[in-house]
Design a protein around this motif. Structure first.
Motif, PDB file in Angstrom:
ATOM      1  N   ASP A 111       7.979   2.272 -10.607  1.00 22.10           N
ATOM      2  CA  ASP A 111       8.084   1.607  -9.306  1.00 22.10           C
ATOM      3  C   ASP A 111       6.823   0.819  -8.992  1.00 22.10           C
ATOM      4  OD1 ASP A 111      10.540   2.738  -9.028  1.00 22.10           O
ATOM      5  OD2 ASP A 111       9.964   4.186  -7.488  1.00 22.10           O
ATOM      6  N   ARG A 112       7.013  -0.374  -8.453  1.00 23.72           N
ATOM      7  CA  ARG A 112       5.896  -1.228  -8.049  1.00 23.72           C
ATOM      8  C   ARG A 112       6.209  -1.795  -6.663  1.00 23.72           C
ATOM      9  NH1 ARG A 112       3.270  -2.877 -13.374  1.00 23.72           N
ATOM     10  NH2 ARG A 112       1.740  -3.909 -12.061  1.00 23.72           N
ATOM     11  N   LEU A 113       5.145  -2.029  -5.910  1.00 21.14           N
ATOM     12  CA  LEU A 113       5.280  -2.591  -4.572  1.00 21.14           C
ATOM     13  C   LEU A 113       4.259  -3.698  -4.411  1.00 21.14           C
ATOM     14  CD1 LEU A 113       6.908  -2.124  -1.912  1.00 21.14           C
ATOM     15  CD2 LEU A 113       4.917  -0.840  -1.091  1.00 21.14           C
ATOM     16  N   SER A 114       4.724  -4.894  -4.054  1.00 29.56           N
ATOM     17  CA  SER A 114       3.851  -6.052  -3.894  1.00 29.56           C
ATOM     18  C   SER A 114       3.982  -6.618  -2.490  1.00 29.56           C
ATOM     19  CB  SER A 114       4.218  -7.147  -4.907  1.00 29.56           C
ATOM     20  OG  SER A 114       4.146  -6.666  -6.232  1.00 29.56           O
ATOM     21  N   SER A 115       2.877  -7.056  -1.944  1.00 33.26           N
ATOM     22  CA  SER A 115       2.855  -7.670  -0.620  1.00 33.26           C
ATOM     23  C   SER A 115       2.882  -9.187  -0.772  1.00 33.26           C
ATOM     24  CB  SER A 115       1.583  -7.249   0.128  1.00 33.26           C
ATOM     25  OG  SER A 115       1.485  -7.929   1.361  1.00 33.26           O
ATOM     26  N   VAL A 116       3.865  -9.840  -0.162  1.00 36.63           N
ATOM     27  CA  VAL A 116       4.004 -11.286  -0.267  1.00 36.63           C
ATOM     28  C   VAL A 116       2.950 -11.965   0.608  1.00 36.63           C
ATOM     29  CG1 VAL A 116       5.525 -13.262   0.074  1.00 36.63           C
ATOM     30  CG2 VAL A 116       6.465 -11.068  -0.706  1.00 36.63           C
ATOM     31  N   VAL A 117       2.110 -12.776  -0.005  1.00 32.89           N
ATOM     32  CA  VAL A 117       1.046 -13.477   0.713  1.00 32.89           C
ATOM     33  C   VAL A 117       1.515 -14.859   1.146  1.00 32.89           C
ATOM     34  CG1 VAL A 117      -1.329 -14.332   0.576  1.00 32.89           C
ATOM     35  CG2 VAL A 117      -0.691 -12.211  -0.613  1.00 32.89           C
ATOM     36  N   LEU A 131       3.938 -14.805 -13.528  1.00 32.58           N
ATOM     37  CA  LEU A 131       2.580 -14.795 -14.075  1.00 32.58           C
ATOM     38  C   LEU A 131       1.792 -13.730 -13.333  1.00 32.58           C
ATOM     39  CD1 LEU A 131       0.182 -15.849 -15.718  1.00 32.58           C
ATOM     40  CD2 LEU A 131      -0.134 -17.628 -13.975  1.00 32.58           C
ATOM     41  N   ALA A 132       1.308 -12.728 -14.058  1.00 31.25           N
ATOM     42  CA  ALA A 132       0.538 -11.638 -13.457  1.00 31.25           C
ATOM     43  C   ALA A 132      -0.896 -11.689 -13.965  1.00 31.25           C
ATOM     44  CB  ALA A 132       1.164 -10.292 -13.805  1.00 31.25           C
ATOM     45  N   ALA A 133      -1.840 -11.292 -13.125  1.00 30.95           N
ATOM     46  CA  ALA A 133      -3.248 -11.257 -13.513  1.00 30.95           C
ATOM     47  C   ALA A 133      -3.975 -10.261 -12.618  1.00 30.95           C
ATOM     48  CB  ALA A 133      -3.878 -12.644 -13.399  1.00 30.95           C
ATOM     49  N   THR A 134      -5.216  -9.941 -12.977  1.00 29.66           N
ATOM     50  CA  THR A 134      -6.024  -9.008 -12.201  1.00 29.66           C
ATOM     51  C   THR A 134      -7.359  -9.651 -11.873  1.00 29.66           C
ATOM     52  OG1 THR A 134      -5.004  -7.122 -13.311  1.00 29.66           O
ATOM     53  CG2 THR A 134      -7.042  -6.699 -12.120  1.00 29.66           C
ATOM     54  N   ALA A 135      -7.707  -9.668 -10.586  1.00 26.91           N
ATOM     55  CA  ALA A 135      -8.942 -10.290 -10.133  1.00 26.91           C
ATOM     56  C   ALA A 135     -10.166  -9.535 -10.653  1.00 26.91           C
ATOM     57  CB  ALA A 135      -8.977 -10.349  -8.612  1.00 26.91           C
ATOM     58  N   SER A 136     -11.232 -10.260 -10.887  1.00 26.95           N
ATOM     59  CA  SER A 136     -12.490  -9.656 -11.311  1.00 26.95           C
ATOM     60  C   SER A 136     -13.108  -8.880 -10.158  1.00 26.95           C
ATOM     61  CB  SER A 136     -13.472 -10.739 -11.774  1.00 26.95           C
ATOM     62  OG  SER A 136     -12.944 -11.460 -12.868  1.00 26.95           O
ATOM     63  N   ALA A 137     -13.914  -7.889 -10.482  1.00 26.76           N
ATOM     64  CA  ALA A 137     -14.582  -7.074  -9.464  1.00 26.76           C
ATOM     65  C   ALA A 137     -15.418  -7.961  -8.550  1.00 26.76           C
ATOM     66  CB  ALA A 137     -15.474  -6.031 -10.132  1.00 26.76           C
ATOM     67  N   GLY A 138     -15.267  -7.755  -7.245  1.00 26.34           N
ATOM     68  CA  GLY A 138     -16.035  -8.522  -6.272  1.00 26.34           C
ATOM     69  C   GLY A 138     -15.480  -9.899  -5.963  1.00 26.34           C
ATOM     70  N   LYS A 139     -14.349 -10.262  -6.587  1.00 26.94           N
ATOM     71  CA  LYS A 139     -13.807 -11.605  -6.380  1.00 26.94           C
ATOM     72  C   LYS A 139     -12.351 -11.584  -5.915  1.00 26.94           C
ATOM     73  CE  LYS A 139     -16.928 -14.071  -9.451  1.00 26.94           C
ATOM     74  NZ  LYS A 139     -17.054 -15.092 -10.514  1.00 26.94           N
ATOM     75  N   VAL A 168       0.289  -3.679  -4.110  1.00 22.67           N
ATOM     76  CA  VAL A 168      -0.202  -2.745  -3.106  1.00 22.67           C
ATOM     77  C   VAL A 168      -0.805  -1.518  -3.775  1.00 22.67           C
ATOM     78  CG1 VAL A 168       0.427  -1.334  -1.111  1.00 22.67           C
ATOM     79  CG2 VAL A 168       1.511  -3.566  -1.455  1.00 22.67           C
ATOM     80  N   TYR A 169      -0.176  -1.061  -4.869  1.00 25.46           N
ATOM     81  CA  TYR A 169      -0.649   0.103  -5.609  1.00 25.46           C
ATOM     82  C   TYR A 169      -0.851  -0.286  -7.066  1.00 25.46           C
ATOM     83  CZ  TYR A 169       0.979   2.372  -1.363  1.00 25.46           C
ATOM     84  OH  TYR A 169       1.168   2.712  -0.051  1.00 25.46           O
ATOM     85  N   GLY A 170      -1.482   0.588  -7.824  1.00 23.75           N
ATOM     86  CA  GLY A 170      -1.774   0.258  -9.211  1.00 23.75           C
ATOM     87  C   GLY A 170      -3.169  -0.309  -9.341  1.00 23.75           C
ATOM     88  N   ALA A 171      -3.385  -1.108 -10.361  1.00 19.17           N
ATOM     89  CA  ALA A 171      -4.712  -1.675 -10.620  1.00 19.17           C
ATOM     90  C   ALA A 171      -5.172  -2.536  -9.448  1.00 19.17           C
ATOM     91  CB  ALA A 171      -4.686  -2.494 -11.899  1.00 19.17           C
ATOM     92  N   TYR A 172      -6.365  -2.253  -8.928  1.00 13.54           N
ATOM     93  CA  TYR A 172      -6.876  -2.992  -7.779  1.00 13.54           C
ATOM     94  C   TYR A 172      -7.100  -4.447  -8.161  1.00 13.54           C
ATOM     95  CZ  TYR A 172      -9.837  -4.381  -3.878  1.00 13.54           C
ATOM     96  OH  TYR A 172     -10.353  -5.018  -2.790  1.00 13.54           O
ATOM     97  N   GLY A 173      -6.645  -5.345  -7.290  1.00 16.69           N
ATOM     98  CA  GLY A 173      -6.822  -6.770  -7.525  1.00 16.69           C
ATOM     99  C   GLY A 173      -5.709  -7.413  -8.330  1.00 16.69           C
ATOM    100  N   SER A 174      -4.640  -6.660  -8.630  1.00 15.51           N
ATOM    101  CA  SER A 174      -3.521  -7.226  -9.389  1.00 15.51           C
ATOM    102  C   SER A 174      -2.702  -8.161  -8.503  1.00 15.51           C
ATOM    103  CB  SER A 174      -2.611  -6.119  -9.923  1.00 15.51           C
ATOM    104  OG  SER A 174      -3.302  -5.312 -10.849  1.00 15.51           O
ATOM    105  N   SER A 209     -13.022 -17.859 -13.851  1.00 21.65           N
ATOM    106  CA  SER A 209     -14.136 -17.126 -13.252  1.00 21.65           C
ATOM    107  C   SER A 209     -13.689 -16.102 -12.216  1.00 21.65           C
ATOM    108  CB  SER A 209     -15.112 -18.115 -12.588  1.00 21.65           C
ATOM    109  OG  SER A 209     -14.473 -18.793 -11.509  1.00 21.65           O
ATOM    110  N   LEU A 210     -12.391 -16.090 -11.904  1.00 22.96           N
ATOM    111  CA  LEU A 210     -11.883 -15.232 -10.835  1.00 22.96           C
ATOM    112  C   LEU A 210     -11.100 -14.030 -11.330  1.00 22.96           C
ATOM    113  CD1 LEU A 210     -10.614 -18.000  -8.366  1.00 22.96           C
ATOM    114  CD2 LEU A 210     -12.771 -16.747  -8.272  1.00 22.96           C
ATOM    115  N   PHE A 211     -10.593 -14.107 -12.558  1.00 27.20           N
ATOM    116  CA  PHE A 211      -9.724 -13.052 -13.061  1.00 27.20           C
ATOM    117  C   PHE A 211     -10.274 -12.447 -14.346  1.00 27.20           C
ATOM    118  CE2 PHE A 211      -7.167 -15.832 -10.435  1.00 27.20           C
ATOM    119  CZ  PHE A 211      -6.460 -14.928  -9.647  1.00 27.20           C
ATOM    120  N   ILE A 212      -9.948 -11.185 -14.572  1.00 28.14           N
ATOM    121  CA  ILE A 212     -10.413 -10.472 -15.755  1.00 28.14           C
ATOM    122  C   ILE A 212      -9.829 -11.126 -17.005  1.00 28.14           C
ATOM    123  CG2 ILE A 212     -10.340  -8.276 -16.986  1.00 28.14           C
ATOM    124  CD1 ILE A 212     -10.177  -6.897 -14.262  1.00 28.14           C
TER     125      ILE A 212
END
Length: 225
Positions: A111-117, A131-139, A168-174, A209-212
């Protein structure tokens, strides 16, 4: 697992509200794929009736195992989702279905939950490029601002409807971008745009520069029901 998805129709204006995309994915039994797909459609209709929230069914086309099946719903709040879940867990017909169809699936559901921005969707589409990605720490903040701009630019350049959402849950910044299409011809045109547009390619440079590094993943799903 793809369909953050992925993947139900973001048809509401998100201004001033929070919307969520709930997605449950599972691996169908590879020797009973057609039976599992039919069963997935059957239980989606059952869950829609019992839980009071529309449930759609999606199948993998590219980017994930072909036996991946997903159920997806658009909900206004986590409370609404919990209320629907409790209705299902308290329904004997639904529980009996779950008990009698376990052999059609090879894995536990994810199960995954995403917040629509941000979204431009006005209705359902046959295909969704994800397209999925994970933001870099601090960005994360910069990545979200970029995500909205990227989503809006792709819609503007391609004429296709799209959405940008955060996990919303899972890897922070996803985060995830969804682009809807009604045909493979529209997806071909989108691919050509991605390869030829200087504006689109500039997004890729900025994203670096923004994503891992290595966190980006593309997939394509198709709406079954």
């Amino acid at each position: 697992d793809t369909t953050h998805d992925t993947t139900h129709d973001t048809t509401h204006d998100t201004k001033g509200t929070v919307m969520y995309i709930f997605n449950r994915s599972i691996s169908a039994n590879r020797s009973q794929l057609m039976e599992a797909t039919a069963a997935a459609v059957e239980v989606a209709a059952m869950a829609t009736k019992i839980g009071g929230i529309e449930v759609s069914v999606f199948g993998s086309v590219f980017g994930t195992p072909v036996n991946t099946i997903a159920w997806s719903s658009l909900v206004e709040s986590q409370a609404q989702l919990q209320e629907a879940t409790e209705k299902l867990l308290g329904n004997a017909e639904y529980l009996a279905w779950v008990d009698s169809h376990g052999d059609l699936f090879e894995s536990a559901a994810n199960d995954r939950l995403s917040s629509v921005v941000s979204t431009t969707f006005t209705g359902p589409k046959r295909f969704y490029e994800i397209l999925a990605a994970t933001a870099s720490a601090g960005k994360v903040g910069e990545a979200v601002e970029f995500g909205v701009r990227a989503q809006q630019l792709v819609s503007q350049l391609s004429g296709l409807e799209s959405a940008f959402a955060m996990e919303v849950y899972g890897a922070y910044g996803s985060v995830v971008w969804l682009t809807g299409a009604d045909s493979m011809a529209e997806l071909d045109a989108l691919q050509q745009l991605q390869m030829s547009s200087a504006e689109y390619q500039a997004l890729g440079v900025e994203a670096g520069s923004l994503f891992i590094e290595g966190s980006g993943a593309n997939s394509l799903i198709q709406r079954i029901a």
